[in-house]
Design a protein around this motif. Structure first.
Motif, PDB file in Angstrom:
ATOM      1  N   PHE A   1       0.819  -1.206   0.000  1.00  0.00           N
ATOM      2  CA  PHE A   1       0.000   0.000   0.000  1.00  0.00           C
ATOM      3  C   PHE A   1       0.857   1.263   0.000  1.00  0.00           C
ATOM      4  O   PHE A   1       1.904   1.311   0.635  1.00  0.00           O
ATOM      5  N   LYS A   2       0.385   2.281  -0.709  1.00  0.00           N
ATOM      6  CA  LYS A   2       1.035   3.602  -0.765  1.00  0.00           C
ATOM      7  C   LYS A   2       0.087   4.608  -0.114  1.00  0.00           C
ATOM      8  O   LYS A   2      -1.124   4.563  -0.333  1.00  0.00           O
ATOM      9  N   VAL A   3       0.661   5.532   0.671  1.00  0.00           N
ATOM     10  CA  VAL A   3      -0.129   6.535   1.386  1.00  0.00           C
ATOM     11  C   VAL A   3       0.053   7.901   0.734  1.00  0.00           C
ATOM     12  O   VAL A   3       1.179   8.339   0.491  1.00  0.00           O
ATOM     13  N   TYR A   4      -1.065   8.562   0.501  1.00  0.00           N
ATOM     14  CA  TYR A   4      -1.072   9.954   0.035  1.00  0.00           C
ATOM     15  C   TYR A   4      -1.758  10.770   1.124  1.00  0.00           C
ATOM     16  O   TYR A   4      -2.848  10.410   1.576  1.00  0.00           O
ATOM     17  N   SER A   5      -1.128  11.845   1.556  1.00  0.00           N
ATOM     18  CA  SER A   5      -1.681  12.648   2.653  1.00  0.00           C
ATOM     19  C   SER A   5      -2.012  14.051   2.172  1.00  0.00           C
ATOM     20  O   SER A   5      -1.288  14.626   1.352  1.00  0.00           O
ATOM     21  N   TYR A   6      -3.122  14.573   2.698  1.00  0.00           N
ATOM     22  CA  TYR A   6      -3.599  15.912   2.362  1.00  0.00           C
ATOM     23  C   TYR A   6      -3.986  16.602   3.656  1.00  0.00           C
ATOM     24  O   TYR A   6      -4.862  16.135   4.377  1.00  0.00           O
ATOM     25  N   LYS A   7      -3.334  17.717   3.958  1.00  0.00           N
ATOM     26  CA  LYS A   7      -3.587  18.448   5.197  1.00  0.00           C
ATOM     27  C   LYS A   7      -4.353  19.719   4.876  1.00  0.00           C
ATOM     28  O   LYS A   7      -3.973  20.469   3.986  1.00  0.00           O
TER      29      LYS A   7
END
Length: 131
Positions: free
Chosen positions: A51-57
């Protein structure tokens, strides 16, 4: 939280534990609320190499989109594993809450299984004390 004592300006490590209720997960979104005046988001990493994580704050929340990568046919049925490692930097003393939210505006916490069905999991929160 794997730190016995959290101090101001130190890194705070949190883990996102996932249970997919027997579903084979291909992706998931998680909405986390936290106090951005007390913590800076540093990074989110997957403990599962599939799995790859993409983060948006934005505002007082962090949205994670986690997607299965590659063409492997491995089943991804989670049973309480710590799937995501979150790292924050503390900026203030006090007691603070990190909450996984069921939804915020149009964003939702959800799993998608291999049949592209959407599953809405239970959510939780953790308290972090910074001295």
């Amino acid at each position: 939280n794997d730190s016995a004592v959290n101090k101001v300006n130190n890194l705070v490590n949190l883990s996102l534990t996932v249970d997919s209720n027997g579903e084979n997960v291909t992706s998931f979104d998680t909405v986390i609320s936290y106090n951005q005046t007390a913590f800076d988001f540093v990074k989110a990493d997957s403990n599962d190499p599939n799995f790859k994580v993409y983060s948006y704050k934005k505002d007082n929340r962090l949205t994670l989109t986690v997607i299965k990568i590659g063409l492997n046919n491995n089943q991804s049925v989670f049973k309480g594993e710590e799937i995501i490692k979150l790292v924050f930097k503390s900026k203030a003393k006090g007691d603070f809450s990190f909450k996984v939210l069921p939804s915020f505006d149009l964003e939702t916490t959800k799993f998608v299984n291999e049949k592209t069905e959407v599953i809405y999991p239970g959510v939780n929160e953790v308290m972090v004390k910074v001295d």
